[in-house]
Design an enzyme around this catalytic site. Structure first.
Site, short mmCIF file in Angstrom:
data_model
loop_
_atom_site.label_atom_id
_atom_site.label_comp_id
_atom_site.label_asym_id
_atom_site.label_seq_id
_atom_site.Cartn_x
_atom_site.Cartn_y
_atom_site.Cartn_z
N GLN A 1 40.94 51.27 -2.16
CA GLN A 1 40.51 52.54 -2.77
C GLN A 1 40.44 52.42 -4.30
OE1 GLN A 1 42.77 56.26 -3.22
NE2 GLN A 1 41.42 57.07 -1.64
N CYS B 1 42.01 62.73 -6.08
CA CYS B 1 43.21 62.74 -6.90
C CYS B 1 43.19 63.94 -7.85
CB CYS B 1 43.34 61.44 -7.70
SG CYS B 1 44.84 61.45 -8.69
N LYS C 1 37.05 59.62 -0.08
CA LYS C 1 38.06 60.62 0.29
C LYS C 1 37.90 61.80 -0.65
CE LYS C 1 42.92 61.35 1.21
NZ LYS C 1 43.80 61.33 0.04
N GLY D 1 46.08 66.27 5.83
CA GLY D 1 46.80 67.39 5.21
C GLY D 1 47.87 67.97 6.11
N ASP D 2 49.11 67.79 5.69
CA ASP D 2 50.27 68.43 6.33
C ASP D 2 50.62 67.93 7.74
OD1 ASP D 2 50.39 69.98 4.06
OD2 ASP D 2 49.42 71.73 4.97
N GLY E 1 50.05 61.41 5.29
CA GLY E 1 50.50 61.12 3.93
C GLY E 1 52.01 61.23 3.79
N ARG E 2 52.44 62.34 3.23
CA ARG E 2 53.86 62.47 2.85
C ARG E 2 54.82 62.31 4.02
NH1 ARG E 2 52.83 67.98 0.06
NH2 ARG E 2 51.31 67.92 1.76
#
Ligand SMILES: Cc1cc2nc3c(=O)[nH]c(=O)nc-3n(C[C@H](O)[C@H](O)[C@H](O)COP(=O)(O)O)c2cc1C
Length: 300
Positions: free
Chosen positions: A54, A86, A125, A187-188, A210-211
């Site tokens: 990326q 970003c 993205k 997302g989430d 992600g997180r």
């Protein structure tokens, strides 16, 4: 994810079942500055394929130079992903990352020039838009598709939201309906099951976690970290540290591993004594001995 999904972490994630490796984002403009093998953010291991490197930037020429350089050095990831998500100020305010959402013609030119090179599969993205008043995800996705971008990943928030509020998965579904190219939703997501449900619900090619994957590579296996005893986690934690020591060297690995360790142990009530021992280690070997089974005998 910058600072997290480096080569050591991605190897672990891949062993656990992740389907694709995305490298941490890297400035397109600096790719040509040194040998690829010395660029920690973009090197990858053969076992990670398919790998998508990326890049972020705000000029087509930067991306083109980077892609040509990668190809010339025989560095062959499966694809190059254009970061258009970003939200960090120093990136987005300069028109890079999510800043590209404000300039679709520029984003389209970057995509088209990369596609024209015919060297790598090009993907992007995106987020839903700059802010609530300018949600342009359908327009952005359509423009990218018409320039020949092969897949699009959608983090279903606006730039202004940062990481606040919840991801709007219906918007991801709209993108999947609108374009013919494969769409990845993001997302989430909190679990493997969660990802599978969203993929089915919105007819997506895949989903990006992600997180929830920080300190939790088991998510790719479909295992619930909270159901795992610490003894079950420790071999992976130690392997992660060893891979980091090989990749960064002992002292830097010890320092960089702290954030992973915080994430690995976030759901445990670690005593201040053990915590201070763990977080004061200055070498990977020192940290490794702190991570011995018996140090954690109270936490089963
Ligand atoms: C520390 C951190 C670093 C990130 N680095 C990147 C990155 O390099 N490239 C990227 O596309 N997204 C990056 N992201 C965004 C995530 O990939 C993802 O889109 C976002 O966290 C939403 O997904 P989640 O809710 O599953 O975390 C980063 C996020 C965080 C928190």
């Amino acid at each position: 994810m910058a600072g997290y999904s480096d080569l050591p972490y991605r190897l672990i994630a891949r062993e656990m079942g992740s389907a694709v490796s995305f490298t941490e984002f890297s400035p397109a403009v600096t790719v040509t500055h040194k040998p690829v093998q010395e660029q920690k953010r973009i090197v990858f291991h053969e076992s990670e394929r398919p790998v998508i490197v990326q890049l972020f930037g705000n000029e087509p020429a930067q991306f083109v130079r980077a892609a040509l350089y990668l190809a010339e050095t025989d560095f062959r990831p499966e694809g190059i992903d254009i970061n258009m998500g970003c939200s960090v100020q120093r990136v987005s305010s300069r028109g890079s990352g999510a800043g590209l959402l404000k300039n679709i013609p520029l984003a389209a030119r970057i995509a088209s020039e990369l596609v024209k090179l015919n060297l790598f599969a090009i993907s992007a993205k995106i987020r839903l838009g700059w802010d609530d008043a300018s949600k342009n995800y359908l327009e952005v996705a359509t423009a990218l598709e018409s320039e020949g971008v092969r897949t699009v990943s959608v983090h279903a928030r606006t730039k202004s939201q940062g990481y606040k509020g919840s991801a709007d998965w219906d918007a991801i579904g709209e993108v999947a309906q609108k374009v013919k190219i494969p769409v990845f939703g993001n997302g989430d997501l909190q679990s493997h099951e969660d990802a599978q449900t969203r993929i089915r619900q919105h007819r997506l090619r895949g989903a990006l976690i992600g997180r929830a994957a920080m300190g939790n590579p088991w998510i790719f296996l479909g295992k619930n970290k909270s159901d795992m005893a610490l003894s079950e986690r420790l071999p992976t934690i130690r392997r992660h540290l060893s891979l980091m020591a090989d990749f960064y060297g002992s002292a830097m690995a010890a320092r960089l591993f702290r954030k992973h360790l915080t994430a690995y142990l976030s759901d445990l009530d670690i005593s201040p004594q053990l915590r201070s021992k763990l977080f004061s280690a200055v070498t990977a070997e020192g940290l490794r001995s702190c991570l011995a089974e018996d140090c954690f005998s109270d936490y089963e």
